[in-house]
Write a protein that holds these residues in place. Structure first.
Motif, PDB file in Angstrom:
ATOM      1  N   LYS A  99       2.915  -6.306  -2.866  1.00 48.17           N
ATOM      2  CA  LYS A  99       4.100  -6.267  -2.030  1.00 48.17           C
ATOM      3  C   LYS A  99       3.918  -5.223  -0.944  1.00 48.17           C
ATOM      4  CE  LYS A  99       8.378  -7.250  -0.879  1.00 48.17           C
ATOM      5  NZ  LYS A  99       8.742  -8.587  -0.357  1.00 48.17           N
ATOM      6  N   MET A 100       4.172  -5.616   0.314  1.00 48.37           N
ATOM      7  CA  MET A 100       4.050  -4.673   1.424  1.00 48.37           C
ATOM      8  C   MET A 100       5.389  -3.981   1.651  1.00 48.37           C
ATOM      9  SD  MET A 100       1.528  -6.464   4.207  1.00 48.37           S
ATOM     10  CE  MET A 100       1.311  -4.867   5.022  1.00 48.37           C
ATOM     11  N   ASN A 101       5.378  -2.657   1.625  1.00 48.30           N
ATOM     12  CA  ASN A 101       6.582  -1.879   1.869  1.00 48.30           C
ATOM     13  C   ASN A 101       6.901  -1.856   3.364  1.00 48.30           C
ATOM     14  OD1 ASN A 101       6.762  -1.187  -0.913  1.00 48.30           O
ATOM     15  ND2 ASN A 101       5.187   0.370  -0.586  1.00 48.30           N
ATOM     16  N   SER A 102       8.080  -1.367   3.707  1.00 43.07           N
ATOM     17  CA  SER A 102       8.522  -1.381   5.104  1.00 43.07           C
ATOM     18  C   SER A 102       7.613  -0.560   6.011  1.00 43.07           C
ATOM     19  CB  SER A 102       9.965  -0.865   5.201  1.00 43.07           C
ATOM     20  OG  SER A 102      10.065   0.447   4.663  1.00 43.07           O
ATOM     21  N   ASN A 103       6.948   0.460   5.463  1.00 40.86           N
ATOM     22  CA  ASN A 103       6.048   1.294   6.272  1.00 40.86           C
ATOM     23  C   ASN A 103       4.612   0.777   6.269  1.00 40.86           C
ATOM     24  OD1 ASN A 103       5.258   1.904   3.682  1.00 40.86           O
ATOM     25  ND2 ASN A 103       5.447   4.121   3.904  1.00 40.86           N
ATOM     26  N   GLY A 104       4.385  -0.395   5.665  1.00 39.66           N
ATOM     27  CA  GLY A 104       3.055  -0.980   5.631  1.00 39.66           C
ATOM     28  C   GLY A 104       2.244  -0.656   4.404  1.00 39.66           C
ATOM     29  N   SER A 105       2.681   0.301   3.595  1.00 37.97           N
ATOM     30  CA  SER A 105       1.948   0.632   2.379  1.00 37.97           C
ATOM     31  C   SER A 105       2.135  -0.468   1.343  1.00 37.97           C
ATOM     32  CB  SER A 105       2.415   1.984   1.832  1.00 37.97           C
ATOM     33  OG  SER A 105       3.786   1.927   1.473  1.00 37.97           O
ATOM     34  N   LEU A 106       1.364  -0.386   0.272  1.00 43.25           N
ATOM     35  CA  LEU A 106       1.329  -1.462  -0.723  1.00 43.25           C
ATOM     36  C   LEU A 106       1.936  -1.036  -2.043  1.00 43.25           C
ATOM     37  CD1 LEU A 106      -2.330  -2.704  -0.130  1.00 43.25           C
ATOM     38  CD2 LEU A 106      -0.229  -3.563   0.925  1.00 43.25           C
ATOM     39  N   GLY A 107       2.547  -2.005  -2.711  1.00 45.48           N
ATOM     40  CA  GLY A 107       3.030  -1.785  -4.063  1.00 45.48           C
ATOM     41  C   GLY A 107       1.907  -1.964  -5.069  1.00 45.48           C
ATOM     42  N   ASN A 108       2.262  -2.139  -6.316  1.00 43.97           N
ATOM     43  CA  ASN A 108       1.278  -2.295  -7.378  1.00 43.97           C
ATOM     44  C   ASN A 108       0.655  -3.688  -7.330  1.00 43.97           C
ATOM     45  OD1 ASN A 108       1.741   0.294  -8.462  1.00 43.97           O
ATOM     46  ND2 ASN A 108       3.522  -0.473  -9.611  1.00 43.97           N
ATOM     47  N   PRO A 109      -0.589  -3.833  -7.783  1.00 46.56           N
ATOM     48  CA  PRO A 109      -1.232  -5.153  -7.786  1.00 46.56           C
ATOM     49  C   PRO A 109      -0.552  -6.108  -8.763  1.00 46.56           C
ATOM     50  CG  PRO A 109      -2.595  -3.537  -8.931  1.00 46.56           C
ATOM     51  CD  PRO A 109      -1.490  -2.770  -8.285  1.00 46.56           C
ATOM     52  N   GLU A 110      -0.419  -7.349  -8.334  1.00 49.00           N
ATOM     53  CA  GLU A 110       0.123  -8.417  -9.175  1.00 49.00           C
ATOM     54  C   GLU A 110      -0.894  -9.551  -9.178  1.00 49.00           C
ATOM     55  OE1 GLU A 110       4.079  -9.604  -7.926  1.00 49.00           O
ATOM     56  OE2 GLU A 110       4.345  -7.663  -6.936  1.00 49.00           O
ATOM     57  N   TYR A 111      -1.355  -9.947 -10.344  1.00 49.06           N
ATOM     58  CA  TYR A 111      -2.374 -10.980 -10.419  1.00 49.06           C
ATOM     59  C   TYR A 111      -1.753 -12.354 -10.214  1.00 49.06           C
ATOM     60  CZ  TYR A 111      -5.238  -7.206 -12.144  1.00 49.06           C
ATOM     61  OH  TYR A 111      -5.911  -6.013 -12.247  1.00 49.06           O
ATOM     62  N   ILE A 112      -2.411 -13.171  -9.406  1.00 46.56           N
ATOM     63  CA  ILE A 112      -1.899 -14.513  -9.107  1.00 46.56           C
ATOM     64  C   ILE A 112      -2.007 -15.407 -10.329  1.00 46.56           C
ATOM     65  CG2 ILE A 112      -2.248 -16.554  -7.647  1.00 46.56           C
ATOM     66  CD1 ILE A 112      -3.165 -14.628  -5.433  1.00 46.56           C
ATOM     67  N   PHE A 113      -3.058 -15.227 -11.119  1.00 51.72           N
ATOM     68  CA  PHE A 113      -3.224 -16.003 -12.351  1.00 51.72           C
ATOM     69  C   PHE A 113      -3.195 -15.053 -13.540  1.00 51.72           C
ATOM     70  CE2 PHE A 113      -5.740 -18.168  -9.030  1.00 51.72           C
ATOM     71  CZ  PHE A 113      -5.018 -19.353  -8.964  1.00 51.72           C
TER      72      PHE A 113
END
Length: 369
Positions: free
Chosen positions: A153-167
């Motif tokens: 998930k991209m935060n409003s300032n462009g930084s990233l949240g935690n990884p979420e696996y697609i599968f």
């Protein structure tokens, strides 16, 4: 007309890697500029330049090599090595950053650190999608993450949240991935032997962005020589056709270029008896690719019409060089000719030359060396 850029990664348009959101590992096109990085002997050493395609003028815009470059909402997003441990098997030794800057090189900003190296990155619906660029690790923390499709998930300032696996299945590893229409397309991989992959698992797959509706649409024909399964499978998408190349097609160990519909139907052979070498793209009725002609000790840039006619060799160089970073515009081919320092650690680049030529290979001009 939309344009294709470098090797097959991601897109949100009718052509893989459109300039608005089309990352490549080392090269990106925005309007009349191409952005390219050089790394010498180590992933954390090198610089990044932008070159005016028409004038050939270049300027340095960053003093580090920028990887996974993509343009989105007025920013170039990229990754770089804050620290490189010097061993590709030890991801835990590395420290990588997710960054952005304006196309002129201003407003450089480290947004966050990454949990591991990434590739095939693209942004869609507020998420950064990628493949974890881990081929092997001695650290148990990374071993289950080898070549897994992931999103942040991209935060409003462009930084990233935690990884979420697609599968949720840990045994799904991907070699290459792109986005087209409302679907994710990827090629199945063995994760360098780290995941359980049967021969029938290999191929080209399509699914929704959340990983549901995962279906195999393209058979992998590699490995018929009876020795090993070769996972190389290059592809791009244009106007609801998938153009793809398969390495080690049959018992004579040759490669071939095909096309098929998005659902895997209407498979059509375009040309065979090739030795494909990793670059694949499409423009104006032609499929562009590179191959190594070991009989002639040459690396070649070729194209074939999308109906299988008129295979042509556009550019050729000796095997001490390889043709890389294939990018297409409405008027030009942009590519690099590189040589590798195989005697130094990491197989770093020894030499790199950037060329511009017409789409038929004429009027070749060196832009930067």
């Amino acid at each position: 007309m939309a344009t294709a850029t470098a090797e097959p990664t991601a897109s949100s348009s009718s052509v893989q890697n459109e300039i608005e959101n089309g990352p490549a590992n080392k090269l990106l096109r925005i309007d009349n500029y191409v952005y390219i990085s050089s790394n010498y002997n180590s992933p954390d050493k090198g610089e990044t330049y932008r070159i005016d395609v028409r004038s050939g003028q270049s300027e340095r815009i960053n003093d580090v090599p920028m990887y996974n470059m993509m343009y989105h909402n007025g920013w170039i997003y990229y990754t770089y090595y804050i620290k490189y441990g010097g061993d590709p098997y030890h991801e835990e030794w590395n420290k990588l950053g997710f960054c952005r800057m304006k196309p002129d090189g201003s407003q450089k900003d480290l947004l966050c650190e990454l949990p591991c190296a990434l590739r095939n990155m693209f942004i869609q619906d507020g998420y950064l999608y990628a493949i974890t660029d881990i081929y092997y690790s001695y650290d148990d923390e990374y071993y289950d993450d080898i070549q897994r499709p992931v999103k942040f998930k991209m935060n409003s300032n462009g930084s990233l949240g935690n990884p979420e696996y697609i599968f949720s299945e840990k045994n799904i590893a991907a070699a290459k991935m792109l986005y087209y229409g409302d679907s994710l397309y990827y090629t199945r991989d063995s994760g360098n032997g780290a995941v359980e992959t049967e021969y029938d698992d290999f191929g080209l797959y399509r699914c929704r962005l959340d990983g549901t509706g995962n279906n195999k649409i393209g058979e992998i024909l590699n490995g018929r020589n009876g020795y090993s399964i070769n996972e190389h499978y290059w592809f791009c998408i244009y106007d609801n056709w998938i153009y793809y190349g398969i390495e080690n097609l049959d018992k004579d160990n040759s490669d071939a270029v095909y096309k098929m519909r998005l659902d895997g139907s209407s498979v059509t052979l375009l040309c065979d008896k090739l030795s494909l070498d990793g670059n694949f793209n499409y423009m104006d009725g032609w499929v562009y690719f590179t191959e190594g002609d070991w009989n002639k000790s040459a690396s070649k840039l070729c194209r074939v019409r999308d109906n299988g006619a008129e295979k042509q060799v556009l550019f050729e160089c000796g095997t001490e060089y390889s043709i890389r970073d294939l990018t297409l515009t409405e008027d030009y081919i942009i590519c690099s000719k590189v040589s590798y320092d195989i005697l130094n650690k990491g197989y770093g680049l020894k030499d790199i030359n950037i060329y511009r030529m017409n789409l038929d290979g004429s009027n070749k001009t060196e832009l930067k060396s």
